[in-house]
Design an enzyme around this catalytic site. Sequence first.
Site, short mmCIF file in Angstrom:
data_model
loop_
_atom_site.label_atom_id
_atom_site.label_comp_id
_atom_site.label_asym_id
_atom_site.label_seq_id
_atom_site.Cartn_x
_atom_site.Cartn_y
_atom_site.Cartn_z
N ARG A 122 0.83 -1.22 0.00
CA ARG A 122 0.00 0.00 0.00
C ARG A 122 0.86 1.26 0.00
O ARG A 122 0.60 2.19 -0.77
CB ARG A 122 -0.94 0.02 1.21
CG ARG A 122 -2.04 -1.03 1.13
CD ARG A 122 -2.85 -1.05 2.40
NE ARG A 122 -1.96 -1.36 3.53
CZ ARG A 122 -2.31 -1.27 4.80
NH1 ARG A 122 -3.52 -0.86 5.14
NH2 ARG A 122 -1.45 -1.57 5.76
N ASN A 129 -5.91 -2.94 2.11
CA ASN A 129 -5.83 -4.39 2.26
C ASN A 129 -7.24 -4.95 2.42
O ASN A 129 -8.10 -4.31 3.03
CB ASN A 129 -5.01 -4.77 3.49
CG ASN A 129 -3.52 -4.59 3.29
OD1 ASN A 129 -3.03 -4.50 2.17
ND2 ASN A 129 -2.80 -4.54 4.39
#
Length: 96
Positions: A19, A37
Amino acid sequence: MMKRVHVYVKGKVQGVFFRAHTRKAALRFHVNGWVRNLPNGRVEAVFEGRSPEVNALIDWCRQGPSHAIVEHLDVCEETYTGEFDDFRILYDERAS
Protein backbone atom coordinates in the site's frame (compact mmCIF):
# COMPACT_ATOMS: atom_id res chain seq x y z
CA MET A 1 -8.25 11.33 -21.81
CA MET A 2 -9.13 10.67 -18.17
CA LYS A 3 -9.42 7.14 -16.85
CA ARG A 4 -10.65 5.28 -13.76
CA VAL A 5 -9.87 1.67 -12.88
CA HIS A 6 -10.69 -0.64 -9.99
CA VAL A 7 -7.79 -2.98 -9.26
CA TYR A 8 -7.45 -6.19 -7.23
CA VAL A 9 -3.97 -7.58 -6.60
CA LYS A 10 -3.49 -11.20 -5.53
CA GLY A 11 -0.32 -12.82 -4.20
CA LYS A 12 2.12 -11.98 -1.43
CA VAL A 13 0.94 -8.39 -1.28
CA GLN A 14 0.24 -7.83 2.41
CA GLY A 15 3.00 -7.33 4.96
CA VAL A 16 5.39 -6.09 2.24
CA PHE A 17 4.42 -2.38 2.27
CA PHE A 18 2.46 -2.76 -0.98
CA ARG A 19 0.00 0.00 0.00
CA ALA A 20 2.72 2.49 0.95
CA HIS A 21 4.69 1.82 -2.23
CA THR A 22 1.50 2.05 -4.32
CA ARG A 23 0.81 5.47 -2.80
CA LYS A 24 4.36 6.63 -3.58
CA ALA A 25 4.02 5.38 -7.16
CA ALA A 26 0.62 7.06 -7.51
CA LEU A 27 2.06 10.37 -6.34
CA ARG A 28 4.97 9.98 -8.76
CA PHE A 29 2.54 9.29 -11.64
CA HIS A 30 0.08 12.02 -10.51
CA VAL A 31 -2.74 9.50 -10.05
CA ASN A 32 -5.49 9.98 -7.46
CA GLY A 33 -7.57 7.39 -5.61
CA TRP A 34 -7.02 4.94 -2.79
CA VAL A 35 -5.54 1.56 -1.84
CA ARG A 36 -6.41 -0.86 0.98
CA ASN A 37 -5.83 -4.39 2.26
CA LEU A 38 -8.70 -6.86 2.11
CA PRO A 39 -9.37 -9.58 4.71
CA ASN A 40 -8.82 -12.28 2.06
CA GLY A 41 -5.16 -11.25 1.59
CA ARG A 42 -5.63 -9.24 -1.59
CA VAL A 43 -5.05 -5.53 -2.10
CA GLU A 44 -7.80 -3.39 -3.64
CA ALA A 45 -7.32 0.03 -5.23
CA VAL A 46 -9.06 2.65 -7.33
CA PHE A 47 -6.94 4.82 -9.64
CA GLU A 48 -8.05 7.98 -11.45
CA GLY A 49 -6.05 10.25 -13.69
CA ARG A 50 -4.82 10.72 -17.21
CA SER A 51 -4.88 7.47 -19.13
CA PRO A 52 -1.08 7.16 -19.69
CA GLU A 53 -0.35 7.72 -15.99
CA VAL A 54 -3.05 5.31 -14.81
CA ASN A 55 -1.68 2.71 -17.24
CA ALA A 56 1.83 3.29 -15.86
CA LEU A 57 0.56 2.70 -12.31
CA ILE A 58 -1.22 -0.48 -13.42
CA ASP A 59 2.04 -1.69 -14.98
CA TRP A 60 3.87 -0.88 -11.73
CA CYS A 61 1.30 -2.95 -9.78
CA ARG A 62 2.04 -6.00 -11.93
CA GLN A 63 5.47 -6.10 -10.24
CA GLY A 64 4.90 -4.21 -6.99
CA PRO A 65 7.60 -3.47 -4.42
CA SER A 66 10.67 -5.68 -4.13
CA HIS A 67 9.32 -8.07 -1.46
CA ALA A 68 5.91 -8.55 -3.10
CA ILE A 69 5.00 -11.49 -5.30
CA VAL A 70 2.12 -10.50 -7.57
CA GLU A 71 0.32 -13.62 -8.81
CA HIS A 72 -2.64 -11.97 -10.50
CA LEU A 73 -3.94 -8.48 -11.23
CA ASP A 74 -7.61 -7.83 -12.03
CA VAL A 75 -8.28 -4.45 -13.64
CA CYS A 76 -11.81 -3.24 -14.31
CA GLU A 77 -12.34 0.06 -16.12
CA GLU A 78 -15.04 2.27 -14.63
CA THR A 79 -16.55 5.64 -15.48
CA TYR A 80 -14.20 8.47 -14.54
CA THR A 81 -15.68 10.61 -11.75
CA GLY A 82 -12.91 13.00 -10.72
CA GLU A 83 -13.97 12.52 -7.10
CA PHE A 84 -10.43 12.28 -5.70
CA ASP A 85 -7.95 15.10 -5.15
CA ASP A 86 -5.20 12.95 -3.64
CA PHE A 87 -4.15 9.34 -3.12
CA ARG A 88 -4.90 7.70 0.21
CA ILE A 89 -4.24 4.49 2.06
CA LEU A 90 -7.48 3.24 3.58
CA TYR A 91 -7.26 1.21 6.76
CA ASP A 92 -10.71 -0.41 6.79
CA GLU A 93 -13.19 -1.79 4.28
CA ARG A 94 -15.08 1.48 3.76
CA ALA A 95 -13.89 3.21 0.61
CA SER A 96 -15.81 6.42 1.15
